[in-house]
Each structure stands twice: as C-alpha cells, then as structure tokens.
Design a protein around this motif. Structure first.
Motif, short mmCIF file in Angstrom:
data_model
loop_
_atom_site.label_atom_id
_atom_site.label_comp_id
_atom_site.label_asym_id
_atom_site.label_seq_id
_atom_site.Cartn_x
_atom_site.Cartn_y
_atom_site.Cartn_z
N THR A 379 0.83 -1.20 0.00
CA THR A 379 0.00 0.00 0.00
C THR A 379 0.86 1.26 0.00
O THR A 379 0.41 2.33 -0.40
CB THR A 379 -0.96 -0.05 1.21
OG1 THR A 379 -1.77 -1.21 1.03
CG2 THR A 379 -1.84 1.15 1.31
N SER A 380 2.11 1.13 0.43
CA SER A 380 3.02 2.27 0.34
C SER A 380 3.03 2.77 -1.11
O SER A 380 2.97 3.97 -1.37
CB SER A 380 4.44 1.85 0.71
OG SER A 380 4.44 1.23 1.97
N HIS A 404 0.35 7.30 7.33
CA HIS A 404 1.55 6.53 7.00
C HIS A 404 2.53 7.38 6.19
O HIS A 404 2.12 8.24 5.41
CB HIS A 404 1.14 5.30 6.18
CG HIS A 404 2.26 4.35 5.93
ND1 HIS A 404 2.87 4.24 4.71
CD2 HIS A 404 2.89 3.50 6.76
CE1 HIS A 404 3.82 3.32 4.78
NE2 HIS A 404 3.85 2.86 6.02
N ASP A 492 -7.10 5.59 3.29
CA ASP A 492 -6.07 4.58 3.44
C ASP A 492 -6.65 3.46 4.30
O ASP A 492 -6.78 3.59 5.52
CB ASP A 492 -4.83 5.20 4.10
CG ASP A 492 -3.70 4.21 4.25
OD1 ASP A 492 -3.98 3.00 4.35
OD2 ASP A 492 -2.53 4.64 4.28
N ALA A 494 -5.34 0.49 4.62
CA ALA A 494 -4.29 -0.53 4.70
C ALA A 494 -4.70 -1.64 5.68
O ALA A 494 -4.42 -2.81 5.46
CB ALA A 494 -2.97 0.09 5.14
N TRP A 495 -5.38 -1.25 6.75
CA TRP A 495 -5.74 -2.22 7.80
C TRP A 495 -7.19 -2.67 7.72
O TRP A 495 -7.72 -3.21 8.68
CB TRP A 495 -5.51 -1.57 9.18
CG TRP A 495 -4.08 -1.29 9.42
CD1 TRP A 495 -3.47 -0.07 9.38
CD2 TRP A 495 -3.06 -2.25 9.74
NE1 TRP A 495 -2.13 -0.21 9.64
CE2 TRP A 495 -1.84 -1.54 9.86
CE3 TRP A 495 -3.05 -3.63 9.92
CZ2 TRP A 495 -0.64 -2.15 10.16
CZ3 TRP A 495 -1.84 -4.25 10.22
CH2 TRP A 495 -0.66 -3.50 10.33
N SER A 565 -3.94 -2.93 2.10
CA SER A 565 -2.90 -3.96 2.16
C SER A 565 -3.62 -5.28 2.36
O SER A 565 -3.85 -5.71 3.49
CB SER A 565 -1.97 -3.72 3.35
OG SER A 565 -1.27 -2.53 3.21
N HIS A 567 -2.51 -8.02 2.11
CA HIS A 567 -1.64 -8.93 2.86
C HIS A 567 -1.69 -8.71 4.36
O HIS A 567 -1.25 -9.57 5.12
CB HIS A 567 -0.20 -8.79 2.35
CG HIS A 567 0.43 -7.46 2.65
ND1 HIS A 567 1.19 -7.24 3.77
CD2 HIS A 567 0.39 -6.27 1.99
CE1 HIS A 567 1.62 -5.98 3.77
NE2 HIS A 567 1.14 -5.37 2.70
N LYS A 568 -2.18 -7.57 4.80
CA LYS A 568 -2.20 -7.34 6.25
C LYS A 568 -3.39 -8.03 6.91
O LYS A 568 -3.30 -8.46 8.06
CB LYS A 568 -2.29 -5.84 6.56
CG LYS A 568 -1.01 -5.06 6.30
CD LYS A 568 -1.11 -3.71 7.01
CE LYS A 568 -0.22 -2.65 6.41
NZ LYS A 568 1.21 -2.95 6.48
C1 LIG Z 1 -1.99 3.21 7.50
C2 LIG Z 1 -0.98 2.54 6.63
N1 LIG Z 1 -0.96 2.80 5.32
C3 LIG Z 1 -0.08 2.20 4.51
C4 LIG Z 1 0.84 1.29 4.98
C5 LIG Z 1 1.81 0.68 4.04
O1 LIG Z 1 1.37 -0.57 3.66
P1 LIG Z 1 2.31 -1.68 2.99
O2 LIG Z 1 3.07 -2.31 4.12
O3 LIG Z 1 1.33 -2.61 2.36
O4 LIG Z 1 3.19 -1.01 2.03
C6 LIG Z 1 0.86 0.98 6.36
C7 LIG Z 1 1.84 0.03 6.88
O5 LIG Z 1 1.93 -0.26 8.02
C8 LIG Z 1 -0.08 1.63 7.20
O6 LIG Z 1 -0.09 1.39 8.51
#
Ligand SMILES: Cc1ncc(COP(=O)(O)O)c(C=O)c1O
Length: 917
Positions: A379-380, A404, A492, A494-495, A565, A567-568
């Motif tokens: 997700t980065s 992030h 975002d 991601a979680w 993400s 994968h998370k």
């Molecule tokens: C809120 C948030 N966005 C994005 C990311 C980045 O995700 P990725 O690890 O899939 O690159 C994280 C990673 O911890 C995150 O906590």
C-alpha cells in the motif's frame, strides 16, 4: 449451564452446547448413582432445548437427526445417544460432514473410515469437492419440506464441481438470521410461501435482527413483497451471496423492483434442474481464480527458459552444489510458477488484457468498487500511485498528519500544498486518535473564505488507524462535499480490507459508502432535504456551518479511492495490495493520469506469485470471508472479555475500550465498551451506525503501565523473548494485539495463559521485594501511568514555504529538495543549541522528516517550524528508533541563509487594501 447472555455469538454458543451435550451424554452411560443420573438428565434436556432453536438454521446434523437423538434420550437409549452425539460433535469440529455422509446409527458406522477422517492429508482435503449449504425460504409443513429437500438432492450429478445440502426456514426474519448465523450458506432460494416473522424468540439469534430492524424497517413490508424485500435486505448484509426468487407475480410486477443479490427470477415454476445448475454456476463464478489457474497451468507446461530469470523452473537451484536447501525448503512448485512470461496464457500487470484483468474485475466485484488495480509492492506504493494520479503541483491536499509515511512522500512527489490535520491526542497512552470532522470542516471553510477552494483537491485519511479507530465515513464525505462538492477522498484502508466482509464493518468502508452516497444523492428526498438546509444556512456564520450536519448538494461528485494492504488482513503474500476506485469522473478525467502514475511506481518485473495470491485471497473472501471475519471478531471479543474479567489480570493490565480511546462527545450512542463485567455484551451495531468514531474490536490495545515495563520492553523482553509472542505496535505504555482471520480461540487462550503467568510472576516478585525494590517498581508504574509527555500538534510550515499567512498550506516539496544541498543545513543538539535558540524565541525549521517508532509517523516534516512542545516531546521519547535523527549530530535544520534565499512569495494584500489602491 453458561447463560446465553454470556455469549458474544451464537456460533460459539452452538459449539459449546454440543461439547457439553457430548460430555453429559457420555457421563450418562457411565453413571450409576440415581441422584446424579437425574441431574445429568435435566442438563441434557436443557441442552436439547437450547440447541433445538439454533439447529434449525443448519443442514448438519439437520432437524430430523437432531429430533431422532432427542427421542433416543427420551426413550432411555443412552448408549446410542452418546454415540450419535459424539459423532456429530466430532464431525462439526473436523468438518467431516462437508466431505461425506455421517451415519449416526451405531451399527452403520465404519470405524476405520471414521478414524481416517482426522488423518486426511492437506492434499486429500484440497481434492475433495467443496461443500456449502443453500437456504430455502418457504413456510412448509414437514412433509413438504421433505419433498423440497428430496427434489434438491435428486439433482446431484457425479460431475458437479460442488456438493450442497439444503436448510429450510419459513420466514423472512428466519432467513436473515440464517444468513447472518450460518456461514455455510452460499445461495438462497426464496419461494412464494414465505412469511414475515420468526417464531424463534431467542435472545442471541434476535441480536442478528436488531440492526436490520433499525435500518430497514422490515416490519412495514407488505406480504406480496416479502420475497423481493428479502433479496434486497440480504444484499445489504451478505452481498456476496446469490439469491433465486421463485414468484407467482407477473414479470411486469417484478421488473423495476430492487432485487438486491437476485441472480435469476423463476416465474411460478418448479424446475429443480434449472435451479441446481444456476446455483452451481453462481458459486463457480466466485470460486473462479483466473490468474491463479493460469499460473498453475503455466507451471505444468514444458518450457525452455531463455530470458533473464535463472530461478525460473528451479534451474539455478537444482544444478547447484550450495543452495539445494532452498529448493528443499520451498518445494518445486514455487519455482515452476516463477516466471515473467506474459505469453503462454499469462498476462501483464502493466497492460492487462487476460487473466490479470479478469482477476482485477472479480476483485472489483468482491470489494464493491468500480475499478480495482492490483499492486505487488504494498500500500506504500498504492498511496503514491493514487496521489500522483490525482494531485497536480500546487493543488491543496488536506492530510491527516499521523498518516503513513508513504503519503508524506507522496505529497513531496506530487508537489502538493499540504494542510496537515491534527488528530485528537490520547496523552495518557502516548498515541493519537483520529481527525475530528470539525477540524476538517474548519480547514475547508477557511480555505473557502480565502478564495482557495478551487485549488483544494483531496482529503486523505486513514481508516481504520493502526490502533483501530474507525471514521464515520459517510458523515465525513457528505459534510465535506457540502463545502467542496467535487472533493476527492483517499481512504487509506491498509488495515481494513477485511471490513467488507462483516455487515457491521462494511457500512464504514469507503466503497460501500461511495455506492450508498451515489444512490442517495439522486433521490428526491435528498434533494428536498438539501434545499431546506440551504435555506437555513443562507445567513449562517462559519460557526453555524461547523455545528450543522451538512447535506451534500445533489449534484456533488462522488470521487472515492481506497488503498488496502490485502496482505495485512486477508490471504495474500506480503506486499499484495489493491487500489479500489469509485470515482464518477475516473473515466472522463483520471484514467490517463492514473495509468501514468501506475507506470511510474510499478515494477516491470512484478512478482506473479503475489498476483496469484491476491486472486486466491479474493476467492476466499467471496466464499468464506464472512465466516472468517466473524470468527476473528469472536476471538477478539473473547480476549477482551477474558482480560476484563480476570481478577489477577485486572491488577496489572487494562484493555482499552472505546471509552478510553474516543472522547465522549464523539460517541453519540453513549457506548463506551463492548463488554462490561456487570452488563455483559453491548450491541456493536448501534454505535457503528451513528458515532463519529468507533473502535475496531479486533485490535486489542493493552495498557501495560501497571507492570512497570514500558511498551517496548514488554514487547521485546517479555512477550517475544520469553514467550515467543510477536506483536508489531507499542506506545509508551501500551502494546497492541492484532487478531486476524487466522486467529483461533486456542491462540487467544494461549495469550491469556501467558498474561496470567506474567501477572503471577509479578505478584510473587512484589511479594518478596525489598522496600527499595518496591519503591523502584512504584516509581516506574507512576512514571508510566501518571507522567505523560503531552503530544504535540503540527506547528506550521515556515513562511518561506507558504504562499501567505492566511491559510496553513505549505509547499513540502520545495523544503524537501532544499535539504538536498548540505550547505543549506545545520545540525543542532536537542539539549544544546536547539533548546537555547527556541528559548531565545528564534524560529528553527526542520530540514528532514523525523519519524520516531513508535508512533511511526513524522513529528517533523521538511519545512516545519520546530515548536517547544515538539522539542519537549522528543526529549521525553524513550524509544531507540527515530528515523531522520542522528543522536551524534543532532536535529537537521535549515540555515537562516537557506531560508532567506527562497523567493518568499509576496503576501496578498487584504481585500480592503486592494480596493483602496
Ligand atoms: C496506514 C498505513 N498505510 C499504509 C501502509 C503501508 O502498507 P504496505 O506495508 O502494504 O506497504 C501501512 C503500513 O503499516 C499503514 O499502517
């Protein structure tokens, strides 16, 4: 017997009741004392009563078998009863009923087969035909029910890819309970005879209906519409299911109704084969994994490798003298599937036309987006892609400051003018909450007053936060659109990928909300409400706008992006992520720039295993996401409950509840905890429907200050080193336990055991402690639980990076690149020069991102003025890892000359002065 109200969910209650029934019926065969026999019998009768209500919603063992067992009990056939109950319990635990018929009569049982079941290899399980259940909704008598089930069973053919059993319930309410309780159900057949009300007055099952009653008013539905209404309602809670509506009404009547998840309408006919084929096709459509299947097929083809990829087909390993262990560890398949070939039926991630494109389309369906894009580097990267695609240099973006780091870097790359938004602080636990809507509206209104609204492009928020705070997504979007009707939202998530698969969570996801908003904005009711509010706001002040619950104009554009993400929280290899798009202007305005941004950030050698795992992860959630997420929530809830009610644990630990992490005025429902020792469980649905913020219960923050250890020490030296328990987030005095879809009740039990052991050891240690040791412990605890370094707000960008001092946006990119030239920078020691300069009232400006872990987001960004509060916070931070900070040199700041060298933009004159000129 544990009371019904002690259970968070009917699934746990069911499992525990069967265990109890097995124990009791087995005890009955051994017991000889009359008094004890009477007690056991009373207990068994109670268990039968309790189970009879829940078993009606499951195909196995089915009500016929269940009633048979009950009769055996009543007739005193205790050996037969014990045998049958043990078999049912075992089949429920191992899932054997999914693979074969489970005979419950003693003489019909093949013992050997019975034992083999538990030994089934993973490969054998993988080859067995998947099993599911269908729900038939019709008010029928016992004989008609048998007729229905027989008809369904007669349709089975050896070539069917799946096998299924039917559950029959009479009413719309029962059907809703069934789809929320029985996770085996994949399809619903709604027949004309259904009624409305459930006759099951059961506390725990009725909980399933409470949320539906509040939102959808099922009591007002007229009988003719029960069928279509059920299809519509199921679409809201389990959108992944298929429904088949059998109706006696005319085509004209049905056409134009919202039939939710209905795949097919059968007009007054009993064509069971047609139904059977449709059911199988519907499930096959979800079971399909185009890219994974293509990759498996590719790996079976003989190919000569003449491209730059020696690991492909394991060639560089099998011929090696030194790295054979790698081959042995991973096995051959991973290397057979390792490829970069876009031919041979595979596809290109950068220009998808085949199975990757199809896999993305299926993901889009599963997650409720209009377009979905896979990413193989997390997700980065997704965040940078979305920001680059949408934000042009000079655009203003409102960004949650504790988001992030990928977003901050994204802002640099895009050349955005950033307005940082402050979250409310949780000083007591050294963490931040989330951004109050009032703060967002305030910034938007200020930008509007300054005449800059046309440059505002995007609002970027994290939902949910690392610590589990979840926004009221609908309210945030609607109120922001009321001020800026074409604002783009980047959530975002991601979680939060798993949130789509729980009805309660789903309502707070970006995609569901975008879809709902699109529909709602078009309604006449909405247009009327908007008009009325506009009239009220004609003479309103900014303060009134802040106080009002703003209504978006009907013509507002719904433009929503979510990055996840996968994968998370779901099944995917590391770095597997998705971008979901629900933007009304995507095709017209964004598609091209999105493509360019995707090209900028995506590797030309994407890892195909990751893409395949995203495809399979999507299949899983469409078929069993509901079950897995439900189990995850149950595991988390039992963890919360066990810690909150254990007398020893309460002494040293505290699970933070919504009341600890969300200020009261943001909790309109008044709910402060999901579980309370005195009051039991609270219905989650109510607060998730209305509160400004809610707490995701699957993330359990444990305050550990009472142990005298800080979060980091507790994580590394206690949990990891002594007990092998891994966690990845701490604050000064908390640790975060994340559950996931793989968390089981037994892993929770292990964690509780460990915490009890730690508490016991602490008890013993303190018992034997000398006066000095006790004093030192008390001090440490006091320091962690009473002395809080206050969390600093974002100060401001230095004037050199701001176009004016009317609104706070800053040009982070100029600051970032200014620091590339070492002569523009200086290093100041925290306790020396920096402290003295700030005391003397000088402005000192950070040249770098300073990111301490925890909390893991920048407390300083390039161009930001360093405040005394930030310095105090940095000095109080007791963490070892601070990215961007070199303890041997000090803090990197801009020299006065560097700042002076920038062409400070002329400040715009106030409007009055302009007129005079
Ligand atoms: C809120 C948030 N966005 C994005 C990311 C980045 O995700 P990725 O690890 O899939 O690159 C994280 C990673 O911890 C995150 O906590």
């Amino acid at each position: 017997m544990v009371s019904v109200s002690d259970y968070y969910s009917a699934t746990q209650l069911r499992a525990d009741r069967w265990s109890s029934l097995r124990e009791a019926s087995s005890a009955l065969t051994r017991e000889t004392q009359a008094r004890k026999i009477t007690g056991i019998k009373a207990r068994i009768a109670e268990l039968f009563d309790s189970l009879s209500v829940v078993e009606a919603y499951w195909a196995f063992p089915g009500m016929a078998a269940f009633n048979h067992m009950r009769r055996q009990f009543e007739h005193g056939n205790f050996d037969e009863l014990a045998f049958a109950v043990a078999r049912v319990k075992r089949a429920l635990t191992t899932g054997a009923y999914r693979r074969r018929e489970i005979p419950l009569e003693r003489d019909s049982v093949d013992e050997e087969e019975h034992n083999d079941e538990a030994m089934l290899s993973p490969e054998a399980r993988a080859m067995s035909r998947p099993y599911f259940e269908i729900l038939i909704v019709d008010s029928v008598n016992e004989q008609q029910e048998r007729w229905l089930k027989n008809n369904v069973a007669r349709m089975r053919r050896p070539e069917d890819p799946f096998t299924y059993e039917a559950v029959v319930v009479p009413s719309l309410e029962d059907a809703l309970i069934a789809v929320l309780f029985n996770h085996n159900i994949q399809a619903i057949v709604v027949r004309p005879g259904l009624t409305l009300k459930s006759r099951n007055a059961n506390e725990i099952l009725n909980k399933y209906l409470s949320g539906m009653r509040d939102t959808d008013g099922i009591d007002d539905v007229i009988p003719e519409n029960y069928g279509p209404e059920l299809c519509r309602l199921v679409a809201r809670v389990r959108p992944e299911l298929d429904a088949y509506l059998v109706t006696e009404r005319s085509v004209e009547d049905i056409a134009g109704m919202d039939l939710g998840i209905c795949r097919r309408v059968f007009y007054n006919q009993e064509d069971f084969m047609e139904l059977h084929l449709n059911i199988l096709r519907g499930v096959a459509a979800r079971n399909k994994t185009p890219f994974f299947t293509a990759l498996v097929n590719y790996s079976k083809q003989p190919t000569g490798v003449f491209h730059a990829m020696p690991i492909s087909r394991g060639k560089s390993i099998t011929r090696s003298h030194w790295i054979q262990d790698m081959g042995a560890f991973y096995g051959p398949n991973i290397f057979l599937a390792e490829t970069s070939a876009t031919s041979g039926g595979l596809d290109s991630l950068l220009e998808p036309h085949g199975p990757i494109k199809e896999a993305q389309e299926l993901a889009s369906r599963a997650f409720g987006s209009k377009q979905t894009f896979f990413a193989t580097n997390g997700t980065s990267t997704c965040n940078k892609i979305v920001v680059q695609a949408l934000v042009r240099p000079g655009d203003i973006v409102l960004v949650d400051r504790d988001c992030h780091k990928s977003h901050h870097y994204g802002m640099v790359l895009a050349g955005a003018e950033v307005v940082y938004l402050d979250s409310y602080p949780l000083n007591e636990y050294s963490m931040y909450g989330a951004v109050p809507l009032r703060e967002i509206k305030h910034q938007l209104l200020a930008l509007k007053a300054a005449g800059k609204l046309d440059r505002v492009r995007m609002l970027l928020l994290t939902n949910c936060t690392f610590d589990g705070l979840v926004y009221n997504v609908e309210r945030v979007m609607e109120e922001c659109l009321a001020i800026k009707p074409d604002l783009i939202f980047l959530w975002d998530e991601a979680w939060f990928a798993f949130a789509r698969f729980s009805p309660t969570y789903r309502q707070r996801t970006a995609m569901r909300t975008a879809n709902d908003l699109r529909k709602r904005l078009r309604t006449e009711d909405h247009a009327r409400a908007y008009k009325a509010q506009q009239k009220e706001l004609e003479t309103a002040s900014d303060e009134d706008w802040l106080d009002a619950r703003l209504i978006a104009p009907p013509a507002a554009r719904v433009r929503v992006y979510a990055t996840q993400s996968t994968h998370k929280t779901l099944t995917s290899l590391r770095q597997g992520s998705m971008i979901h798009v629900n933007d009304q202007d995507f095709k017209g305005e964004v598609e091209q720039s999105f493509h360019e941004a995707y090209m900028t950030h995506t590797s030309t050698s994407p890892n195909y295993q990751i893409i395949a795992s995203l495809d399979v992860g999507r299949r899983q959630v469409e078929l069993e996401g509901f079950e897995f997420v439900q189990r995850q929530i149950e595991a988390a809830m039992s963890m919360r409950r066990a810690i909150a009610s254990h007398p020893l644990l309460k002494k040293y630990f505290k699970v933070l509840a919504a009341g600890d992490m969300i200020p009261e005025h943001h909790r309109q429902s008044g709910v402060s905890s999901y579980f309370d020792v005195e009051q039991g469980w609270t219905d989650m649905f109510e607060c998730w429907e209305q509160d400004d913020f809610v707490l995701d219960p699957t993330r359990v923050t444990l305050a550990v200050g009472g142990t005298g250890w800080d979060g980091d020490t507790f994580k590394n030296e206690v949990l990891m080193d002594k007990y092998g328990i891994q966690i990845n987030k701490t604050s000064r005095n908390t640790v975060l336990f994340m559950t996931n879809i793989g968390t089981t009740r037994s892993s929770v039990a292990y964690l509780i055991e460990v915490l009890v052991e730690i508490a016991n050891e602490l008890d013993e240690l303190l018992d034997d402690a000398s006066k000095m040791e006790r004093l030192s412990f008390d001090r440490r605890v006091k320091n962690l639980t009473e002395n809080f370094p206050p969390l600093p707000d974002f100060s401001r960008f230095h004037d050199a990076f701001r176009p004016d001092d009317i609104t706070p946006e800053g040009d982070i990119r100029t600051a970032y690149y200014l620091s590339y030239d070492e002569k523009n920078c200086d290093y100041l020691e925290l306790d020396g020069a920096l402290h003295d300069l700030l005391e003397a009232g000088e402005e000192v400006v950070s040249a770098s991102f300073i990111i301490p872990y925890p909390p893991g987001f920048p407390i300083l960004v390039p161009g930001q003025v360093i405040s005394r509060e930030i310095l105090a916070f940095m000095r109080a931070l007791d963490v070892n890892e601070i990215h961007g900070y070199r303890a041997d040199l000090g803090l990197r700041v801009f020299t006065a000359e560097a700042l002076a060298s920038l062409p400070r933009p002329a400040k715009p004159k106030p409007a009055a002065a302009l007129k005079k000129d």
